[in-house]
Design a protein around this motif. Structure first.
Motif, PDB file in Angstrom:
ATOM      1  N   UNK A 193      -4.416   6.823   7.079  1.00  0.00           N
ATOM      2  CA  UNK A 193      -3.727   7.260   6.872  1.00  0.00           C
ATOM      3  C   UNK A 193      -3.013   8.449   6.757  1.00  0.00           C
ATOM      4  N   UNK A 194      -2.424   8.942   7.006  1.00  0.00           N
ATOM      5  CA  UNK A 194      -1.661  10.720   5.932  1.00  0.00           C
ATOM      6  C   UNK A 194      -0.074  10.577   6.192  1.00  0.00           C
ATOM      7  N   UNK A 195       0.022   9.163   6.448  1.00  0.00           N
ATOM      8  CA  UNK A 195       1.323   8.627   6.526  1.00  0.00           C
ATOM      9  C   UNK A 195       1.813   8.951   5.540  1.00  0.00           C
ATOM     10  N   UNK A 196       3.203   9.340   5.010  1.00  0.00           N
ATOM     11  CA  UNK A 196       3.589   9.737   2.863  1.00  0.00           C
ATOM     12  C   UNK A 196       4.222   9.029   2.831  1.00  0.00           C
ATOM     13  N   UNK A 197       5.311   8.030   3.396  1.00  0.00           N
ATOM     14  CA  UNK A 197       6.194   6.362   4.109  1.00  0.00           C
ATOM     15  C   UNK A 197       5.371   5.234   3.170  1.00  0.00           C
ATOM     16  N   UNK A 198       3.941   5.572   4.227  1.00  0.00           N
ATOM     17  CA  UNK A 198       2.857   4.381   4.553  1.00  0.00           C
ATOM     18  C   UNK A 198       2.144   4.413   3.161  1.00  0.00           C
ATOM     19  N   UNK A 199       2.072   5.479   2.717  1.00  0.00           N
ATOM     20  CA  UNK A 199       1.680   5.292   1.082  1.00  0.00           C
ATOM     21  C   UNK A 199       2.073   4.903  -0.238  1.00  0.00           C
ATOM     22  N   UNK A 200       3.357   5.575  -0.073  1.00  0.00           N
ATOM     23  CA  UNK A 200       3.914   5.210  -1.126  1.00  0.00           C
ATOM     24  C   UNK A 200       4.220   3.662  -1.019  1.00  0.00           C
ATOM     25  N   UNK A 201       4.670   2.867   0.194  1.00  0.00           N
ATOM     26  CA  UNK A 201       4.271   1.187   0.437  1.00  0.00           C
ATOM     27  C   UNK A 201       3.179   1.054   0.028  1.00  0.00           C
ATOM     28  N   UNK A 202       2.062   1.642   0.163  1.00  0.00           N
ATOM     29  CA  UNK A 202       0.917   0.751  -0.713  1.00  0.00           C
ATOM     30  C   UNK A 202       0.855   1.251  -1.921  1.00  0.00           C
ATOM     31  N   UNK A 203       1.607   2.378  -2.633  1.00  0.00           N
ATOM     32  CA  UNK A 203       1.950   2.158  -4.317  1.00  0.00           C
ATOM     33  C   UNK A 203       2.584   1.255  -5.008  1.00  0.00           C
ATOM     34  N   UNK A 204       3.871   0.900  -3.857  1.00  0.00           N
ATOM     35  CA  UNK A 204       4.252  -0.171  -4.465  1.00  0.00           C
ATOM     36  C   UNK A 204       4.253  -1.768  -3.986  1.00  0.00           C
ATOM     37  N   UNK A 205       3.562  -1.531  -3.287  1.00  0.00           N
ATOM     38  CA  UNK A 205       3.531  -3.244  -2.812  1.00  0.00           C
ATOM     39  C   UNK A 205       3.307  -4.019  -3.447  1.00  0.00           C
ATOM     40  N   UNK A 206       2.958  -3.810  -4.772  1.00  0.00           N
ATOM     41  CA  UNK A 206       2.886  -5.416  -5.910  1.00  0.00           C
ATOM     42  C   UNK A 206       3.688  -5.261  -7.147  1.00  0.00           C
ATOM     43  N   UNK A 207       4.604  -4.326  -7.129  1.00  0.00           N
ATOM     44  CA  UNK A 207       5.189  -3.677  -8.186  1.00  0.00           C
ATOM     45  C   UNK A 207       5.905  -5.160  -8.657  1.00  0.00           C
ATOM     46  N   UNK A 208       6.174  -6.080  -7.961  1.00  0.00           N
ATOM     47  CA  UNK A 208       6.788  -7.217  -8.068  1.00  0.00           C
ATOM     48  C   UNK A 208       6.556  -8.652  -9.154  1.00  0.00           C
ATOM     49  N   UNK A 209       4.930  -8.198  -8.939  1.00  0.00           N
ATOM     50  CA  UNK A 209       4.143  -9.181 -10.093  1.00  0.00           C
ATOM     51  C   UNK A 209       4.789  -9.007 -11.250  1.00  0.00           C
ATOM     52  N   UNK A 210       4.591  -8.357 -12.074  1.00  0.00           N
ATOM     53  CA  UNK A 210       5.147  -8.122 -13.400  1.00  0.00           C
ATOM     54  C   UNK A 210       6.224  -9.160 -13.148  1.00  0.00           C
ATOM     55  N   UNK A 211       7.226  -9.379 -12.578  1.00  0.00           N
ATOM     56  CA  UNK A 211       8.438 -10.067 -12.997  1.00  0.00           C
ATOM     57  C   UNK A 211       8.301 -11.693 -12.203  1.00  0.00           C
ATOM     58  N   UNK A 212       7.254 -12.485 -11.852  1.00  0.00           N
ATOM     59  CA  UNK A 212       6.816 -13.353 -10.657  1.00  0.00           C
ATOM     60  C   UNK A 212       5.734 -13.546 -11.680  1.00  0.00           C
ATOM     61  N   UNK A 213       4.976 -13.403 -12.534  1.00  0.00           N
ATOM     62  CA  UNK A 213       3.584 -14.234 -13.344  1.00  0.00           C
ATOM     63  C   UNK A 213       3.797 -15.189 -13.372  1.00  0.00           C
ATOM     64  N   UNK A 214       3.348 -16.193 -13.200  1.00  0.00           N
ATOM     65  CA  UNK A 214       3.087 -17.312 -14.127  1.00  0.00           C
ATOM     66  C   UNK A 214       1.711 -18.093 -14.203  1.00  0.00           C
TER      67      UNK A 214
END
Length: 480
Positions: free
Chosen positions: A273-294
Motif C-alpha cells: 500500500x502507498x496509503x500514508x496514514x496506514x503506514x503511520x499506523x504500522x509505525x505506531x502500532x506497538x508504541x504501547x509496548x514499553x509501558x506494558x512490558x512485564x
C-alpha cells in the motif's frame, strides 16, 4: 563543464524560457531536483528555474506566452506557473544567503548561479543546466554532484556543520533522500548530523512531519527510520518509536527487539500500500509496548493491553508533530487499537460472533486493518509465517461471508433511540440506552437477524422487562 542530452527539452517550455530570458537580457538555468531526477531517469513534474536577474519578471513573461496564470510570492521572491502538461515551474532570482543562529530563515541578497549552487543542501541537488540558446543543456556542476549521483552518495557542497547549523531541516532531508533514492550518506556528512542534532529545536513541527511523511512513503521506509535512529534524531522526533529499541533478558528469556520488528512491519506494509496514514499506523502500532512490558514467571515477557495504551498515545504524537487531529488521526488510532483482534481470531476458532464484532468495530477500515495485521507477521520461521498467512486467509473469507449475510460494515442499528422514545413516550434516558445496546449485542451474537422487524420484536420484549408500556404502534417502513 560537459553537455548532456538527457534533459527533456522537447516540450517547448524550456525553449520559451530561453527566448524570453534572452529578450530580457538575463540568464536562466534549470537547477535542483529536476536535473537530478532526469539524470537518474526518474519522472519529475516540478521544475526550478534560477535566474541571474529578475526571476519574477521572467515568470510573468513566460506565463503570458504559454497562457498560464502566474502565482507570485513576493515575500519569498518566487513565482510559479503550471504548464499545459501539468508540470509546475518555479522561478527565483539567483541569490546568496546568510543565516542567524536562532532561525533557519536566511537573509537574502542577489547573486550568481554559483552563489545559488553554493546555498544548495547537497551536491546532487546543486546540479544545473543552461537554458541559454548558445549552450542549451550544458551542465554546471561545481561540486562534483554528477560523480556523487553516479555513486549514490549524499554529500553537502560546503562544510556539513555549517550547512546543518544554518538550516537543520537539511539533516532530515539528507536522510529522506538516502531513503527515497537508496543512496548512502558520506561519513563526514552523517557525523555532522549527530553533532548538530540540537539545532532541530528551531524547526517547526510541520516541516519535520512533512519530511517524515516522505520517509514513510519511500520504497523502504526502514532505511530512513534506521538512519534517523543512528543519527540520534529519532529520539527527538519520535521518542515513542525510539523507546521500542533494545532487548531485555530475565531468567535467560528475552523478548524480540520491538524497534527492529516495527521497521520490518513498515517495510512489509509498504510492499502492498502507498496509503500514508496506514503506514503511520504500522509505525505506531506497538508504541504501547514499553509501558506494558512485564516479565511473568512461567509465561515470559508480556505486553498485555499495549494496543489500548498505544491507541491513547496516538493523539499526543499527532499533536506535537502538528499532524491533523481529525479523521486521519482517528483512523490511525483505530488501527492501533484493533491490530491484535484479527491475530486473536487466527489463534482461536473463527466464530461468526467474533467476526461480526470485528466488522462492527472496524467498519470500512477492515481491509486496511487486515493489511496491517498481515504486515505484522515478521517471524523468521517460515512455517509460522505460512501458518499465519493461511489463517488470515480463512479470516478474510469469513469476513466476506458474514458481511454478505449480516451487512455489518458501518453498522447502523435497525431501531434508533428516537424510535424507542416515540414508541414508549419517554425522553432520553438510561432505558433507551439499555434497549439499544441489547439489540446491538443480539445482532452481533447472531441471536436475531440484522433487520428492522426482528429488532422491533426484541425491543418490545426488552421494554416489557423494563416495565415500559407503548403509547403508539410502530409500523414497518415501506421499501424505498
Amino acid at each position: 563543464m560537459e553537455n548532456v542530452d538527457l534533459f527533456r527539452l522537447d516540450n517547448g517550455l524550456f525553449g520559451i524560457v530561453s527566448e524570453e530570458a534572452e529578450a530580457m537580457g538575463v540568464k536562466a538555468y534549470v537547477i535542483g531536483g529536476y536535473v537530478r531526477d532526469c539524470l537518474l531517469g526518474r519522472h519529475c513534474k516540478d521544475v526550478d528555474i534560477v535566474v541571474e536577474g529578475d526571476g519574477l519578471a521572467l515568470a510573468l513573461r513566460v506565463g503570458k506566452r504559454v497562457g498560464s496564470r502566474v502565482s507570485v510570492f513576493q515575500r519569498f521572491g518566487t513565482a510559479m506557473l503550471k504548464a499545459a502538461d501539468g508540470t509546475e515551474v518555479e522561478f527565483v532570482g539567483a541569490r546568496k544567503e546568510s543565516y542567524h543562529p536562532s532561525s533557519r530563515k536566511p537573509s537574502v541578497s542577489r547573486g550568481t548561479l554559483e552563489d545559488d549552487q553554493r546555498r544548495r543542501d547537497f551536491t546532487v541537488n546543486a546540479l544545473s543546466f543552461s537554458l541559454q540558446k548558445e549552450d542549451m543543456g550544458r551542465l554546471y556542476d561545481p561540486f562534483n554532484g554528477l560523480e556523487d549521483l553516479k555513486n549514490g552518495l549524499i554529500r553537502t557542497p560546503l562544510d556539513p556543520d555549517s550547512t546543518f547549523a544554518d538550516d537543520p531541516l537539511r539533516m532530515i532531508r539528507a536522510i529522506r533522500f538516502a531513503s527515497v533514492l537508496s543512496f548512502s550518506i558520506v561519513p563526514e556528512t552523517f557525523d555532522a548530523i549527530g553533532r548538530n542534532r540540537a539545532r532541530l529545536s528551531i524547526l517547526s513541527a510541520e516541516r519535520i512531519s512533512e519530511e517524515m511523511h516522505k520517509i514513510l512513503l519511500s520504497p523502504r521506509p526502514s532505511v530512513g527510520l534506521d538512519l534517523l535512529d543512528r543519527a540520534t534524531l529519532l529520539e527527538l522526533i519520535l521518542p515513542e518509536v525510539s523507546c521500542l529499541k533494545g532487548v531485555e533478558t530475565m531468567e535467560g528469556r528475552g523478548h524480540k527487539d520491538n524497534f527492529a520488528h516495527t521497521l520490518k512491519v513498515v517495510d512489509n506494509i509498504s510492499l502492498t500500500t502507498d496509503k500514508l496514514w496506514l503506514r503511520w499506523a504500522a509505525l505506531l502500532h506497538d508504541i504501547g509496548k514499553p509501558a506494558t512490558k512485564r516479565y511473568e514467571k512461567g509465561a515470559g515477557w508480556t505486553f498485555h493491553g499495549h494496543e489500548v495504551v498505544g491507541a491513547r498515545m496516538v493523539p499526543k504524537v499527532f499533536k506535537y508533530l502538528r499532524m491533523p487531529l481529525n479523521e486521519k488521526m482517528k483512523y490511525v488510532q483505530k488501527l492501533v487499537l484493533l491490530h491484535l483482534r484479527p491475530i486473536a481470531l487466527v489463534q482461536d476458532e473463527v466464530t461468526d460472533s467474533a467476526v461480526r464484532r470485528l466488522l462492527f468495530d472496524a467498519g470500512d477500515d477492515i481491509d486496511d486493518l487486515m493489511t496491517l495485521c498481515e504486515a505484522d507477521i515478521t517471524s523468521k520461521n517460515d512455517r509460522i509465517v505460512e501458518r499465519h498467512r493461511k489463517n488470515f486467509s480463512i479470516v478474510r473469507e469469513k469476513l466476506v461471508e458474514v458481511e454478505e449475510k449480516d451487512r455489518l460494515r458501518n453498522f447502523q442499528p435497525p431501531v434508533t433511540g428516537e424510535m424507542i422514545m416515540a414508541e414508549y413516550g419517554i425522553p432520553p434516558c438510561r432505558q433507551v440506552g439499555i434497549i439499544k445496546e441489547h439489540i446491538k449485542e443480539a445482532i452481533l451474537d447472531g441471536v436475531i437477524e440484522n433487520d428492522r422487524e426482528a429488532a422491533l420484536g426484541l425491543m418490545r420484549k426488552k421494554a416489557a422487562e423494563l416495565g415500559l408500556l407503548p403509547v403508539s404502534g410502530l409500523r414497518p417502513q415501506a421499501d424505498s
